[in-house]
Design a protein around this motif. Structure first.
Motif, PDB file in Angstrom:
ATOM      1  N   ALA A  80      60.416  59.728  30.054  1.00 21.42           N
ATOM      2  CA  ALA A  80      59.357  60.495  29.407  1.00 21.42           C
ATOM      3  C   ALA A  80      59.395  60.380  27.892  1.00 21.42           C
ATOM      4  O   ALA A  80      58.401  60.611  27.220  1.00 21.42           O
ATOM      5  CB  ALA A  80      59.472  61.972  29.808  1.00 21.42           C
ATOM      6  N   VAL A  81      60.552  60.013  27.336  1.00 22.73           N
ATOM      7  CA  VAL A  81      60.683  60.003  25.875  1.00 22.73           C
ATOM      8  C   VAL A  81      60.843  58.615  25.277  1.00 22.73           C
ATOM      9  O   VAL A  81      60.879  58.469  24.055  1.00 22.73           O
ATOM     10  CB  VAL A  81      61.867  60.886  25.424  1.00 22.73           C
ATOM     11  CG1 VAL A  81      61.621  62.323  25.822  1.00 22.73           C
ATOM     12  CG2 VAL A  81      63.182  60.384  26.017  1.00 22.73           C
ATOM     13  N   ALA A  82      60.959  57.576  26.114  1.00 19.52           N
ATOM     14  CA  ALA A  82      61.213  56.239  25.557  1.00 19.52           C
ATOM     15  C   ALA A  82      60.643  55.177  26.488  1.00 19.52           C
ATOM     16  O   ALA A  82      60.594  55.363  27.710  1.00 19.52           O
ATOM     17  CB  ALA A  82      62.709  56.031  25.359  1.00 19.52           C
ATOM     18  N   PRO A  83      60.231  54.025  25.936  1.00 23.22           N
ATOM     19  CA  PRO A  83      59.623  52.978  26.757  1.00 23.22           C
ATOM     20  C   PRO A  83      60.650  52.209  27.567  1.00 23.22           C
ATOM     21  O   PRO A  83      61.861  52.241  27.297  1.00 23.22           O
ATOM     22  CB  PRO A  83      58.962  52.064  25.712  1.00 23.22           C
ATOM     23  CG  PRO A  83      59.796  52.243  24.491  1.00 23.22           C
ATOM     24  CD  PRO A  83      60.210  53.689  24.501  1.00 23.22           C
ATOM     25  N   ALA A  84      60.172  51.472  28.560  1.00 23.48           N
ATOM     26  CA  ALA A  84      61.022  50.588  29.340  1.00 23.48           C
ATOM     27  C   ALA A  84      61.490  49.417  28.477  1.00 23.48           C
ATOM     28  O   ALA A  84      60.794  48.984  27.552  1.00 23.48           O
ATOM     29  CB  ALA A  84      60.267  50.077  30.566  1.00 23.48           C
ATOM     30  N   LEU A  85      62.686  48.908  28.800  1.00 18.27           N
ATOM     31  CA  LEU A  85      63.252  47.758  28.083  1.00 18.27           C
ATOM     32  C   LEU A  85      63.416  46.554  28.999  1.00 18.27           C
ATOM     33  O   LEU A  85      64.075  45.581  28.644  1.00 18.27           O
ATOM     34  CB  LEU A  85      64.609  48.139  27.475  1.00 18.27           C
ATOM     35  CG  LEU A  85      64.596  49.285  26.450  1.00 18.27           C
ATOM     36  CD1 LEU A  85      66.014  49.614  26.015  1.00 18.27           C
ATOM     37  CD2 LEU A  85      63.736  48.931  25.249  1.00 18.27           C
ATOM     38  N   THR A  86      62.797  46.605  30.165  1.00 19.15           N
ATOM     39  CA  THR A  86      62.961  45.530  31.141  1.00 19.15           C
ATOM     40  C   THR A  86      62.306  44.236  30.687  1.00 19.15           C
ATOM     41  O   THR A  86      62.670  43.157  31.170  1.00 19.15           O
ATOM     42  CB  THR A  86      62.370  45.955  32.493  1.00 19.15           C
ATOM     43  OG1 THR A  86      61.040  46.458  32.279  1.00 19.15           O
ATOM     44  CG2 THR A  86      63.214  47.047  33.129  1.00 19.15           C
ATOM     45  N   ASP A  87      61.325  44.317  29.795  1.00 18.52           N
ATOM     46  CA  ASP A  87      60.648  43.107  29.313  1.00 18.52           C
ATOM     47  C   ASP A  87      60.883  42.906  27.818  1.00 18.52           C
ATOM     48  O   ASP A  87      60.041  42.358  27.110  1.00 18.52           O
ATOM     49  CB  ASP A  87      59.155  43.170  29.611  1.00 18.52           C
ATOM     50  CG  ASP A  87      58.495  44.416  29.022  1.00 18.52           C
ATOM     51  OD1 ASP A  87      59.229  45.279  28.489  1.00 18.52           O
ATOM     52  OD2 ASP A  87      57.258  44.519  29.092  1.00 18.52           O
ATOM     53  N   LEU A  88      62.051  43.328  27.355  1.00 20.17           N
ATOM     54  CA  LEU A  88      62.334  43.253  25.921  1.00 20.17           C
ATOM     55  C   LEU A  88      62.249  41.821  25.400  1.00 20.17           C
ATOM     56  O   LEU A  88      61.795  41.575  24.279  1.00 20.17           O
ATOM     57  CB  LEU A  88      63.729  43.826  25.642  1.00 20.17           C
ATOM     58  CG  LEU A  88      64.152  43.890  24.175  1.00 20.17           C
ATOM     59  CD1 LEU A  88      63.330  44.935  23.425  1.00 20.17           C
ATOM     60  CD2 LEU A  88      65.634  44.217  24.051  1.00 20.17           C
ATOM     61  N   PHE A  89      62.649  40.839  26.216  1.00 21.81           N
ATOM     62  CA  PHE A  89      62.663  39.451  25.759  1.00 21.81           C
ATOM     63  C   PHE A  89      61.257  38.926  25.470  1.00 21.81           C
ATOM     64  O   PHE A  89      61.094  37.914  24.785  1.00 21.81           O
ATOM     65  CB  PHE A  89      63.359  38.552  26.788  1.00 21.81           C
ATOM     66  CG  PHE A  89      62.584  38.363  28.072  1.00 21.81           C
ATOM     67  CD1 PHE A  89      61.825  37.225  28.275  1.00 21.81           C
ATOM     68  CD2 PHE A  89      62.635  39.319  29.064  1.00 21.81           C
ATOM     69  CE1 PHE A  89      61.122  37.064  29.458  1.00 21.81           C
ATOM     70  CE2 PHE A  89      61.943  39.163  30.237  1.00 21.81           C
ATOM     71  CZ  PHE A  89      61.169  38.027  30.453  1.00 21.81           C
ATOM     72  N   LEU A  90      60.229  39.600  25.989  1.00 28.28           N
ATOM     73  CA  LEU A  90      58.849  39.213  25.694  1.00 28.28           C
ATOM     74  C   LEU A  90      58.328  39.867  24.420  1.00 28.28           C
ATOM     75  O   LEU A  90      57.295  39.457  23.903  1.00 28.28           O
ATOM     76  CB  LEU A  90      57.931  39.593  26.860  1.00 28.28           C
ATOM     77  CG  LEU A  90      58.138  38.844  28.171  1.00 28.28           C
ATOM     78  CD1 LEU A  90      57.229  39.411  29.248  1.00 28.28           C
ATOM     79  CD2 LEU A  90      57.900  37.354  27.990  1.00 28.28           C
ATOM     80  N   LYS A  91      59.025  40.894  23.929  1.00 22.07           N
ATOM     81  CA  LYS A  91      58.512  41.685  22.811  1.00 22.07           C
ATOM     82  C   LYS A  91      59.204  41.388  21.486  1.00 22.07           C
ATOM     83  O   LYS A  91      58.560  41.388  20.439  1.00 22.07           O
ATOM     84  CB  LYS A  91      58.669  43.183  23.119  1.00 22.07           C
ATOM     85  CG  LYS A  91      57.894  43.665  24.328  1.00 22.07           C
ATOM     86  CD  LYS A  91      58.153  45.150  24.559  1.00 22.07           C
ATOM     87  CE  LYS A  91      57.407  45.664  25.767  1.00 22.07           C
ATOM     88  NZ  LYS A  91      57.672  47.103  26.006  1.00 22.07           N
ATOM     89  N   LEU A  92      60.529  41.191  21.529  1.00 19.46           N
ATOM     90  CA  LEU A  92      61.292  41.119  20.281  1.00 19.46           C
ATOM     91  C   LEU A  92      62.293  39.977  20.325  1.00 19.46           C
ATOM     92  O   LEU A  92      62.937  39.748  21.353  1.00 19.46           O
ATOM     93  CB  LEU A  92      62.067  42.428  20.047  1.00 19.46           C
ATOM     94  CG  LEU A  92      61.277  43.721  19.847  1.00 19.46           C
ATOM     95  CD1 LEU A  92      62.233  44.903  19.843  1.00 19.46           C
ATOM     96  CD2 LEU A  92      60.483  43.674  18.553  1.00 19.46           C
ATOM     97  N   ASN A  93      62.423  39.284  19.209  1.00 20.26           N
ATOM     98  CA  ASN A  93      63.559  38.384  19.086  1.00 20.26           C
ATOM     99  C   ASN A  93      64.738  39.164  18.509  1.00 20.26           C
ATOM    100  O   ASN A  93      64.623  40.351  18.187  1.00 20.26           O
ATOM    101  CB  ASN A  93      63.217  37.151  18.247  1.00 20.26           C
ATOM    102  CG  ASN A  93      62.808  37.511  16.827  1.00 20.26           C
ATOM    103  OD1 ASN A  93      63.269  38.502  16.258  1.00 20.26           O
ATOM    104  ND2 ASN A  93      61.935  36.705  16.241  1.00 20.26           N
TER     105      ASN A  93
END
Length: 754
Positions: free
Chosen positions: A496-509
């Motif tokens: 409820a307070v933070a986004p998912a990090l499962t697709d982090l490799f698509l968002k940030l280097n």
């Protein structure tokens, strides 16, 4: 009430009328115009035909980033953020790409500012990126390198801190343009020794600073006596990280400011702490303070003022008053004469509970408006525990817990001996984007949410060792478990307070990821105590915990397509290289809210710490979010309706529950035809009858939505554009939010059929 009155009588004579008073028929600026009212004087879409709205065109963002961006429209051109943090110019009637300025990591995510010369030949887009202000030619999409130093103005310079110690200063909310000035707030972070939240104005052409207002007064400045003598050297915050409102006619800027840092403990900042938690009225040309009101003295609750002050005309006691209304996280709506600062209705100083924390000196009283009534719940008792999302056993545990907490009502200070209940909570009440108005009718609309904070005991802790919290051998999983899991979920699925990090490799280097750890982002605090090796270990584990992805740590997000009319990439010279260099000085000190030592010669008590306690939004009974309509001619609530539907709670029998997190990070459009358009985290857009609160139209988006919608007219046709790129929130439960990524991310544009 505290305010300056020396120049009030001369306002009308000393500040001339500015050209280009907002006519509410365009959406050239964040929030619709300088007054941030989100009001449009367009008459094509009405109560009678709103149910005929259909999708006119869509623009996919072509990545997985949740954009909270408020599009602006100039003529027939719309400007949006998409495609891997790129600025994109679109044809506002078709969505055709005109130009793309690619790869701007670190750009402020909520919106940009627009400026044009009197002859309309020079048009500029102004935005914050990392520590800088930057400008792009609105017609060509290319960086303007004559602005500042090779196209950059460094926001770290000119503060009462050494620039190399400033790890965070850029705000996600855009500045406000007035004549040839761009006026900026800042996001300073919440740690000890954060930078101060100075308000600053810069020349649009040269980038030279025109004026500065110290929100933590320096010696000899008014308000200095409300702090310890050296506070300006080490206290941070007291910043405007939210929305700035401009009265173009009078040339007055209205700034809502936040809490001083550190948020939960103020023994090193005894006093009322001006100008923290204030509404400031400031001369836009000179930076001179005209009046102020402090709604929280010596804040210990993170009750920042952040939503846009609303400028309205009201009839009160037979007189017309040009007023300003400010909504707070505490659930109150404060209403003043906008030129003098005099409250329209009395505001009383009342005794409040006092702190038991060693060294703390909480303020004995706090302001309470006598009218209008609050828009949010301000207490939480055992009888208010939610009946839908918990088992009977869990409910009994929570009732016992709340009954035994430090829970003495609004303004109960954090305790050294037990958990403290804060209601509406640090993420409750009104936040950025959530206020709007029909200015001439004296009507103000507020999105609100009830999200209690359960603040842990305040206590000392030792600072981590120099060189980072962890040794070089620490694993990414260990760092995640100890620092990130409570917010981002055991399986990186988000909460409820933070986004998912499962697709982090698509968002940030890796470089971008490390910069966020050092500086913080949005609601996330800085973890400056993590060394570069710690950051790389954490990133490696996040992007590949079970050998799921072949991308190596630090690889670019290859899935983002950059075909199309790309005219530039990377911003002005130096912007990217500087953003990618972590601050070596910051690595010496502890993560989260710890900061550098106090300056030499400063005597301060031991630092103590707590937490915001935001893990349990489901504890309170619904509705979790609402939309509230005020008639400020009478000082009353006109109507109040739940906002959205929680599907999980609905299966358990809840009706009109509202959506948790529905009352923040999105906005309201008010039309002259009597409609309110509101986007919601449940993936829907609704049109309400502005007079009654009745829902007249609802449509589904392709996914969830955050950010402020916009409305505009081109070639006689009226359009509604809604950002839709966030995960779809289906509901809330004790095990976290249930979400769905949706079918596709993008901007959806609605209009009546041709």
């Amino acid at each position: 009430m505290l305010r300056l009155v020396s120049c009030v009588a001369m306002i009308a004579a000393s500040i001339s009328t500015a050209a280009g008073q907002n006519d509410h028929r365009t959406w050239k600026e964040y929030g619709g115009g300088p007054d941030n009212s989100k009001f449009v004087d367009l008459n094509q879409i009405t109560k009678a035909n709103v149910n005929k709205l259909t999708v006119a065109w869509e623009y996919p963002t072509r990545d997985a980033e949740p954009y909270l961006f408020n599009p602006i429209v100039v003529g027939n051109v719309m400007y949006v953020l998409a495609r891997g943090n790129s600025l994109v110019a679109l044809d506002a009637t078709t969505g055709r790409e005109i130009w793309i300025h690619a790869h701007l990591p670190g750009i402020g995510t909520r919106g940009i500012s627009f400026w044009e010369s009197k002859d309309h030949k020079d048009q500029r887009l102004i935005f914050q990126i990392n520590h800088y202000i930057e400008e792009i030619d609105a017609r060509t999409g290319k960086s303007i390198l004559t602005f500042g130093d090779r196209g950059l103005v460094d926001l770290r310079e000119g503060l009462s801190r050494a620039p190399e110690t400033v790890t965070r200063i850029r705000s996600n909310t855009p500045g406000r343009v007035f004549e040839n000035l761009i006026i900026m707030g800042s996001a300073t972070g919440e740690s000890y020794m954060s930078p101060p939240g100075d308000l600053r104005a810069y020349n649009v052409i040269t980038g030279k600073m025109a004026w500065v207002f110290h929100t933590i007064p320096h010696p000899g400045e008014p308000g200095y006596e409300t702090w310890p003598k050296d506070a300006w050297k080490y206290i941070g915050g007291t910043n405007t990280w939210g929305e700035i409102t401009l009265d173009e006619k009078s040339g007055i800027l209205y700034f809502p400011t936040g809490s001083p840092t550190y948020d939960m403990y103020g023994a090193d900042r005894t006093g009322k702490n001006l100008y923290g938690d204030c509404l400031l009225a400031i001369n836009a040309r000179t930076g001179t303070l005209i009046w102020y009101f402090q709604d929280i003295h010596h804040d210990l609750w993170d009750y920042d003022l952040t939503s846009a002050p609303q400028l309205i005309s009201i009839r009160h006691n037979g007189k017309e008053i040009q007023a300003v209304a400010q909504a707070g996280k505490d659930g109150f709506l404060y209403v003043f004469d906008r030129y003098t600062g005099k409250p329209v209705w009395p505001i009383e100083e009342r005794l409040v509970p006092q702190s038991d924390v060693p060294g703390e000196h909480s303020w004995p009283t706090q302001p309470f408006p006598t009218a209008p009534p609050p828009f949010a719940r301000q207490t939480l008792t055992a009888n208010d525990i939610d009946p839908y999302l918990m088992t009977p056993e869990e409910r009994a545990i929570w009732k016992k817990r709340v009954a035994g907490d430090n829970n003495q009502g609004l303004f109960t200070p954090p305790s050294a001996t037990k958990e403290t209940v804060e209601m509406p909570g640090a993420r409750g009440g009104s936040n950025w984007g959530t206020t709007a108005a029909n200015p001439d009718k004296g009507l103000v609309y507020v999105l609100t949410q009830d999200w209690p904070s359960f603040i842990p005991k305040v206590a000392e802790r030792s600072l981590p060792r120099a060189g980072g919290q962890y040794g070089a051998s620490a694993t990414g999983k260990q760092i995640f478990t100890e620092n990130c899991q409570s917010c981002h979920g055991t399986n990186r699925q988000g909460s409820a307070v933070a986004p998912a990090l499962t697709d982090l490799f698509l968002k940030l280097n890796l470089d971008d990821f490390e910069q966020i750890l050092k500086s913080g982002k949005g609601e996330m605090p800085a973890f400056s105590g993590l060394s570069s090796s710690n950051a790389e270990a954490l990133y490696s584990w996040l992007v590949n915990p079970d050998n799921q992805h072949p991308q190596r740590p630090g690889a670019s997000a290859a899935a983002i397509s950059l075909d199309g009319p790309v005219v530039a990439s990377g911003g002005a010279p130096g912007g990217l290289s500087t953003a990618g260099n972590p601050n070596a000085e910051a690595q010496k000190y502890g993560g989260n809210f710890a900061g550098p030592p106090y300056p030499k010669g400063v005597t301060a008590p031991p630092r103590m710490y707590s937490d915001y306690g935001l893990d349990f939004p489901y504890v309170v009974s619904p509705p979790w979010s609402s939309i509230v309509a005020y008639d400020l001619n009478s000082g009353t609530i006109k109507w109040k309706e739940p906002l959205g539907d929680d599907q999980v709670a609905a299966r358990e029998g809840a009706k009109d529950s509202g959506v948790e997190e529905g009352g923040e990070r999105r906005g309201i459009i008010v039309t002259s035809t009597g409609l309110l358009f509101v986007n919601c985290k449940d993936g829907k857009v609704r049109a309400f009858d502005a007079e009654t609160g009745k829902v007249l139209w609802t449509t589904d988006l392709t996914t969830g939505t955050e950010g402020i919608p916009a409305m505009y007219e081109v070639n006689g046709r009226e359009y509604l554009v809604v950002p839709a790129s966030s995960p779809l929130k289906l509901g809330l439960g004790p095990n976290g939010a249930q979400t769905n990524p949706g079918t596709k991310q993008g901007y959806m544009v609605f209009a009546l059929p041709n």
